[in-house]
Design a protein around this motif. Structure first.
Motif, mmCIF file in Angstrom:
data_model
loop_
_atom_site.group_PDB
_atom_site.id
_atom_site.type_symbol
_atom_site.label_atom_id
_atom_site.label_comp_id
_atom_site.label_asym_id
_atom_site.label_seq_id
_atom_site.Cartn_x
_atom_site.Cartn_y
_atom_site.Cartn_z
ATOM 1 N N LEU A 95 0.821 -1.217 0.000
ATOM 2 C CA LEU A 95 0.000 0.000 0.000
ATOM 3 C C LEU A 95 0.856 1.268 0.000
ATOM 4 O O LEU A 95 0.604 2.187 -0.763
ATOM 5 C CB LEU A 95 -0.935 0.034 1.221
ATOM 6 C CG LEU A 95 -2.061 -0.991 1.246
ATOM 7 C CD1 LEU A 95 -2.929 -0.783 2.475
ATOM 8 C CD2 LEU A 95 -2.924 -0.912 -0.014
ATOM 9 N N GLU A 116 -6.320 7.047 4.542
ATOM 10 C CA GLU A 116 -7.336 6.239 5.203
ATOM 11 C C GLU A 116 -7.439 6.592 6.694
ATOM 12 O O GLU A 116 -8.529 6.762 7.237
ATOM 13 C CB GLU A 116 -6.962 4.758 5.033
ATOM 14 C CG GLU A 116 -7.938 3.779 5.641
ATOM 15 C CD GLU A 116 -7.409 2.337 5.577
ATOM 16 O OE1 GLU A 116 -6.456 2.067 4.802
ATOM 17 O OE2 GLU A 116 -7.933 1.486 6.318
ATOM 18 N N LEU A 119 -2.010 13.152 0.486
ATOM 19 C CA LEU A 119 -2.007 12.395 -0.768
ATOM 20 C C LEU A 119 -1.061 13.004 -1.797
ATOM 21 O O LEU A 119 -0.399 12.293 -2.547
ATOM 22 C CB LEU A 119 -3.420 12.366 -1.349
ATOM 23 C CG LEU A 119 -3.618 11.520 -2.611
ATOM 24 C CD1 LEU A 119 -3.397 10.046 -2.294
ATOM 25 C CD2 LEU A 119 -5.007 11.713 -3.203
ATOM 26 N N THR A 122 -2.525 12.246 -7.113
ATOM 27 C CA THR A 122 -3.033 13.583 -7.406
ATOM 28 C C THR A 122 -1.927 14.585 -7.081
ATOM 29 O O THR A 122 -1.336 14.504 -5.999
ATOM 30 C CB THR A 122 -4.260 13.897 -6.524
ATOM 31 O OG1 THR A 122 -5.253 12.913 -6.771
ATOM 32 C CG2 THR A 122 -4.830 15.272 -6.826
ATOM 33 N N LEU A 144 -8.972 13.954 -4.526
ATOM 34 C CA LEU A 144 -8.517 12.628 -4.049
ATOM 35 C C LEU A 144 -8.485 11.598 -5.164
ATOM 36 O O LEU A 144 -7.522 10.877 -5.327
ATOM 37 C CB LEU A 144 -9.415 12.117 -2.910
ATOM 38 C CG LEU A 144 -9.337 12.885 -1.592
ATOM 39 C CD1 LEU A 144 -10.242 12.206 -0.562
ATOM 40 C CD2 LEU A 144 -7.905 12.939 -1.052
ATOM 41 N N PRO A 165 -7.839 6.262 -4.143
ATOM 42 C CA PRO A 165 -7.634 6.373 -2.692
ATOM 43 C C PRO A 165 -8.946 6.331 -1.903
ATOM 44 O O PRO A 165 -8.992 5.798 -0.794
ATOM 45 C CB PRO A 165 -6.934 7.726 -2.539
ATOM 46 C CG PRO A 165 -6.288 7.988 -3.855
ATOM 47 C CD PRO A 165 -7.217 7.379 -4.862
ATOM 48 N N VAL A 191 -9.851 2.691 -1.487
ATOM 49 C CA VAL A 191 -8.970 2.024 -0.525
ATOM 50 C C VAL A 191 -9.454 2.320 0.900
ATOM 51 O O VAL A 191 -9.557 1.429 1.740
ATOM 52 C CB VAL A 191 -7.512 2.500 -0.724
ATOM 53 C CG1 VAL A 191 -6.618 2.002 0.408
ATOM 54 C CG2 VAL A 191 -6.976 2.019 -2.072
ATOM 55 N N GLU A 192 -9.791 3.580 1.140
ATOM 56 C CA GLU A 192 -10.312 3.980 2.444
ATOM 57 C C GLU A 192 -11.622 3.255 2.769
ATOM 58 O O GLU A 192 -11.806 2.752 3.869
ATOM 59 C CB GLU A 192 -10.538 5.503 2.417
ATOM 60 C CG GLU A 192 -11.031 6.094 3.710
ATOM 61 C CD GLU A 192 -11.402 7.579 3.564
ATOM 62 O OE1 GLU A 192 -10.952 8.218 2.575
ATOM 63 O OE2 GLU A 192 -12.132 8.088 4.416
ATOM 64 N N GLN A 200 -7.378 -4.153 -0.749
ATOM 65 C CA GLN A 200 -7.003 -2.737 -0.904
ATOM 66 C C GLN A 200 -5.909 -2.614 -1.965
ATOM 67 O O GLN A 200 -5.919 -1.704 -2.789
ATOM 68 C CB GLN A 200 -6.491 -2.169 0.427
ATOM 69 C CG GLN A 200 -7.606 -1.926 1.442
ATOM 70 C CD GLN A 200 -7.082 -1.322 2.736
ATOM 71 O OE1 GLN A 200 -6.137 -1.851 3.337
ATOM 72 N NE2 GLN A 200 -7.686 -0.224 3.179
ATOM 73 N N LEU A 206 -5.908 -0.357 -5.288
ATOM 74 C CA LEU A 206 -4.864 0.671 -5.378
ATOM 75 C C LEU A 206 -4.028 0.534 -6.646
ATOM 76 O O LEU A 206 -3.625 1.521 -7.249
ATOM 77 C CB LEU A 206 -3.939 0.562 -4.156
ATOM 78 C CG LEU A 206 -2.866 1.650 -4.030
ATOM 79 C CD1 LEU A 206 -3.509 3.014 -3.807
ATOM 80 C CD2 LEU A 206 -1.901 1.349 -2.892
#
Lengths: 314, 314, 314, 314, 314, 314
Positions: free
Chosen positions: A216, A224, A248, A260, B216, B220, B223-224, B244, B248
């Motif tokens: 990850l 998260e 991020l 991003t 975002l 992402p 994943v959250e 995840q 991702l």
């Protein structure tokens, strides 16, 4: 001359305690077993060869053991190497402990925590403050232990906290010079941006990447974490999104790990302050090891450049 | 000849209802106001000009209104353009509704949902199944409405569900041919990989990016979402991390939005199936609009290539 | 535990026949001659050192000889190495032959040829069928012997035919799911796309690149072959051009060896099926050698990634 | 002042015959039809607008017709434009023909052919000479007509032959200075390298890419042609392969269309001579149109650079 | 067979004088000191190992000493290596001197200087001529000694002058073929473009980069030199600027060290002639060392390509 | 609402004095002449159209004239445009002057100069101080007038001096935080790094690139200037070289115009401070023009990103 393995010159002899950071078995071209040890103290590390290693040697000299070594510093393919003439394990009567061999931040933990706490109190936006405080509280302990990276910059105990505090200082000065900057966001972004490393890296002694870190990475994990914290604290509003965006985007570009790019002013500045402090840390430590008129080793994380120390600098 | 604005040829006249997708005011070089309308039905869209537009026109002809238009298809800078000779708003007696003008997936919602549910039941690992089911249940409704993208591929109502179902079918076949593949992971990855688009995109009529989407991005966010769902369901174990990771990494490379590349076999295959289905969707729809012996328009998402339809294909 | 050199663990002893894939002379740092041998059986290969090699050893132990070896598996710079304690040439009474040491496709030659022939009969366009059949007929024999590549994927006897058959199976399934696809073109493209490798590579035992392979490469050679075949069979029409285009463009991009990118739908899909099957072959074979919870070696042809095998997979 | 449309300055009036290279219909923002004509003579081309075009105008003023035009040179978005005040089709009594409006190489066809033939006779290797002669003979006629490219360099009648002859002259000089160079190979490579353009391009008047050109490109087609010619002439030996390699590699890099880079000295030099002559042709023609102290237009094929003509050059 | 270390084959014995280009101490894996020597004569260089080196050996065998060596040519990791069986320092009675071991340009200094002077007299523009003459006069002596580069091309005594003279010859021929070229500028640009190397490189024997060379590079230094010369000679006018531009842009692209790309025709041609002569120098010297039917070593400065010498070339 | 053309909203009317920055003639599609004017005041600029322009208009409304304009703000292709209803030249009685329409640095010239002078006095190394002072003295006047760039950042009167002063302030703060930094070098580098722009750019009103700027660029020119100054002042020693290196490398990478990358710590930091101040200048000015909750225009020099202003910022 400064003391320690990081400053030992080619041709000098060495006789002191060192920590085994890594141990690998090998076979010479004539079929004899030997050990390659990476040994370290607070000033640096060196590769060492223990020839004709016995089975007992292999079992004794393993990672995270402290050894008393005598030998000579040679050069091998342009890098220093310690040729061991005698070696033994440290015993309790030697009075040495692992923490003595781990490089530490030049600022102690209490001071680092105090400065972080002070900055936290300067944050006025309640949502930003509450999220940041909750996360810092949760990670208080490892934050003061962990390095900021496995290698390259701030790769020493408390390195992450030291990196954060240096960045906060730069940010504080920039907010004086450019009052348009939102100090709340910038401070919170600095404090949180790399906390995912506490889950990405294994710790401070023989730092490696965890499985979570490999699959990850610290950035999505921290995004998260902010989301979950906001939910627990029942915080809503754009602050959550913007703080997630700062984390991020703080590597600046997709190729560098930020899917991003920065799209908020403080995100862009966070990225630049991160670069600035990491580079200064690498440069200062590399230049500290050479004399005026010399070049440093090539610095991998600085595009492999070797830097020159002008003769007119002391 | 197929009916609809997407198939109308240059020089032909047009007389039918169309939906206003976009409306912009302009001023001619001689200072007269006009309206540029993007009009659409289920087969495609066209730019139209309404010259000498009055203030009333500006107020009447706005996004998401249906209009009855007569005019002629011209060509302007290599693209078709509708020159309006008369226009009026649709009224209730016309018996037309927005959904008639939105392109739909070629498979209906019930069938799509049924196929997704069937695949869900094939997942045997309980952790993977529970997480996937919980998230699908939460997003059941918008999932069956949303397009898979704002443009390029599956950009129609139920497009996201249609994309998922096509991918599940490819995956099912591949699992027959390569029994080493873990079907549980692959199916769950396919169902979840793009669900973040439900938060990234504004909806199905005039699809744009939301603020969350811009700052975002869907990866992402998803994943959250998986992390939060696991926490709520009190699921632990490597399944959470791997799922995840699949989401991702599904864009394949950092430059394409995945900060971590696929490092699990099923993650790599998910990425390839995604590419394969998206490209086939784009190619089939573009080639459907040209005759054998012709080239399609340049397809932006296919490196701007124009594709050739051989004369020996019908 | 599976048997064979590919599965032999560090520290174990080894006593069996192996084939010499490569033999190089060397001089130790103390001036003694030795031999570096790359030895293989059907499960893999290993580097071995024969210290204090005599002139007789140098003459005896050469490429493509079979030897009986005893020794121990060591580790050297992170790779396994066989330390030879005794070695002799195999003699007729040992009853071993080269083919026993060459890895084979998991499907036998007859089955592979049968599946290729069946697919050939499904092609309905007579021009495409005739060209494809003529070329397959010409290369029947080497096609069933050759690997698909010198290394990376399908690098075993009958590897090229195995790759073709796997791709045909994927293509068959895709044609069911996407009936717009032209099966004739796709099947012919799959059968012909890599046949130039029969001229580009030296053979199956110690595969290297031929001079033609280095100076032209398999793609332009196969484009030429299709042109010549069409001329001999007096076939005209767009089918010749399109088939040449499929072969020419199947690497997808100029940087990857296709001066023209795919501009026909089936060319694009051929490229993707080629990628998909090659990657699955590499991944399955690499993951087969590790246990759940471990990473594979870095795979050069997969951007040097090491892949993880989740603990919940058997 | 030089005569012709390529030298006509802004603000001057124009009254002469021109050839229609391209004709497109358009609709003004007020709904009136007009024609955009690209008109040319031997010195260059210009965009012209015919406002309020009638249906008759649309039918009369089409590609490859000669017209008599009066009008004024204006500037529009930084480029010259001809505003037509009167226009009519040329009739037989005007005594004008298409060839008068096509730019020609500055050397006549006979001379070009003679120089190519002379160079051919200098080739001493019989295999190389026979292959080259056979191909040149086959393409004698179009070779003397075709441009070397659709735009950028030598884009005029006999441009390809002119390019070949210039390159032969440079090669001849280089062979004097560097006697190691193999003149046979270099000359043959120069003569053949671009002959695939005779199949890639449509001709000399309104040059576009053919379907074969788009799907294969001139390089693979010429590699095939050499192979077929060798087969017909029953020539074997390395000369065939090397000649194919020279053609295949002459763009220098995979990204530029050569799947194999030059791996033979003469292949590398062929590539450089090709660059040198193409660039000099572009530069000389662009600089010819500006005065000392001015910059040329941006040259697309020279990385979009505008070149400066120093004031001390006449 | 040609004589000299550059032509010595594997397995042959060697007995002659060589110059020590580089000397490094090392420690074998069993702890014994040895010396690695890079030895050279006019035909090339070779790595040699002196095992069991004494302290006296270390002091005696250092850079720029001449030694008499006997030994055997072995192969080590694909490169030739000399295994020394006996070695001694040359003494006065041997009658050898350093210059005998340095490779020289194939043309003598007087001839090189004469050709440069002749070209200088062909320059007619007085400003260009005066600046060029002044700088050449200042650097007369080192110019005739220095190599053109530390490695890759013209890396021998008088190499820079030889490179200049070869380029002048190509330029002279091109000016005949393309009379538009300004010979004054082109000649002056060729003579001056690399003179900054006299300050960038340390000299001809063991060529390394100077501090100025590392921190500034030869291009900006030469731009400065032209500016200073013009000031001293009180020359004004565009010639100064254009000459500086030619030097500044002669590497062609920013990535290759020219912050401004060529924007004057003669600057572009200077860049191409530089490439052409450097590449021919590398290719001719590499191909001279292999037989027909063989590949050269990989040439680092030619994108690491190995070049093939066709069998039909002698 | 702030006053000025930079803040005028679509649909509002405008009636005030503006400066003509650029004037171009055009012809409408119906053949009528018009003028396109770029008009500016201190807050920004706007494109304006003057339809049916007479010959007198063309002569009167030219660059650097001040005009009184009434009209309305429209939108054209997403950008604001002023539709002029009346226009006249300003006359003496209007009491307006050019300087009122040029944007100025937010700090006045005297203050800027004072701060630069103060920093100069902090430099303690005499060689560095003397060179810097001499150059600043020479360029005193234009330095206080010039912008730092033609567009993007600090593109206003005194912009260069403002950029220098901001950078000095950041540098001062960093030297406090990181005492290892050499303030002399950093200050001198900041003051000199962009002074070449005084020769590269035409001035402050309608800023364009000079011929010297196009053919050499400000970096090599400034390297030369430092060299000449050192020579005049008879300063020798490494300070000259290092200062030249700081200027040469301050763009950070070859692709960005620095043929040598930073190889001295202060050079690297100079590059980062330059980036930081330029980006903050761009961001602050762009964000100043939008409301919370909005995105800025795309910023070309920031990789074309549009930045978001969070709603919780005022």
């Amino acid at each position: 001359m400064k003391k320690g393995i990081g400053y030992a010159g080619v041709g000098t002899s060495f006789d002191d305690f060192l920590l085994i950071k890594e141990a690998r078995k090998g076979i010479t071209s004539t079929g004899n077993p030997f050990l390659t040890l990476i040994l370290r103290d607070q000033t640096g590390e060196i590769e060492a060869k223990l020839w004709d290693a016995t089975k007992e040697d292999e079992l004794a000299y393993v990672e995270e053991k402290i050894v008393k070594v005598t030998g000579e510093i040679n050069q091998f393919r342009g890098k220093n190497q310690l040729r061991i003439s005698s070696i033994r394990l440290a015993d309790p009567s030697d009075g040495v402990s692992i923490s003595q061999f781990i490089e530490n931040a030049p600022v102690d933990k209490d001071t680092l925590w105090k400065k972080i706490t002070e900055a936290l109190f300067e944050i006025q936006n309640p949502s930003i403050q509450r999220m940041t405080r909750a996360i810092l509280k949760k990670y208080h302990e490892p934050l003061l232990d962990y390095p900021a990276a496995a290698k390259n910059h701030h790769e020493y105990a408390s390195g992450l906290a030291h990196h954060i505090v240096s960045m906060l200082q730069i940010a504080g000065k920039l907010c004086e010079l450019y009052p348009e900057l939102n100090k709340d966001l910038l401070y919170a972004g600095i404090m949180l941006h790399d906390l995912g490393k506490l889950r990405e890296l294994s710790g401070v002694v023989s730092t490696t990447y965890t499985l979570d870190g490999k699959l990850l990475g610290h950035i999505p994990m921290m995004v998260e974490e902010i989301g979950m914290t906001a939910k627990e604290l029942q915080i809503e509003g754009e602050e959550v999104l913007i703080l997630q965006h700062l984390v991020l985007s703080h590597h600046g570009k997709a190729e560098w790990g930020s899917p991003t790019p920065p799209l908020v002013r403080e995100a862009e500045i966070l990225h630049l302050i991160d670069l600035l402090d990491a580079k200064l840390n690498m440069l200062n430590r590399a230049l500290d090891k050479v004399n005026p008129g010399e070049f440093t080793d090539r610095l991998f994380a600085m595009d492999n450049r070797a830097f020159y120390k002008p003769t007119f600098m002391e």
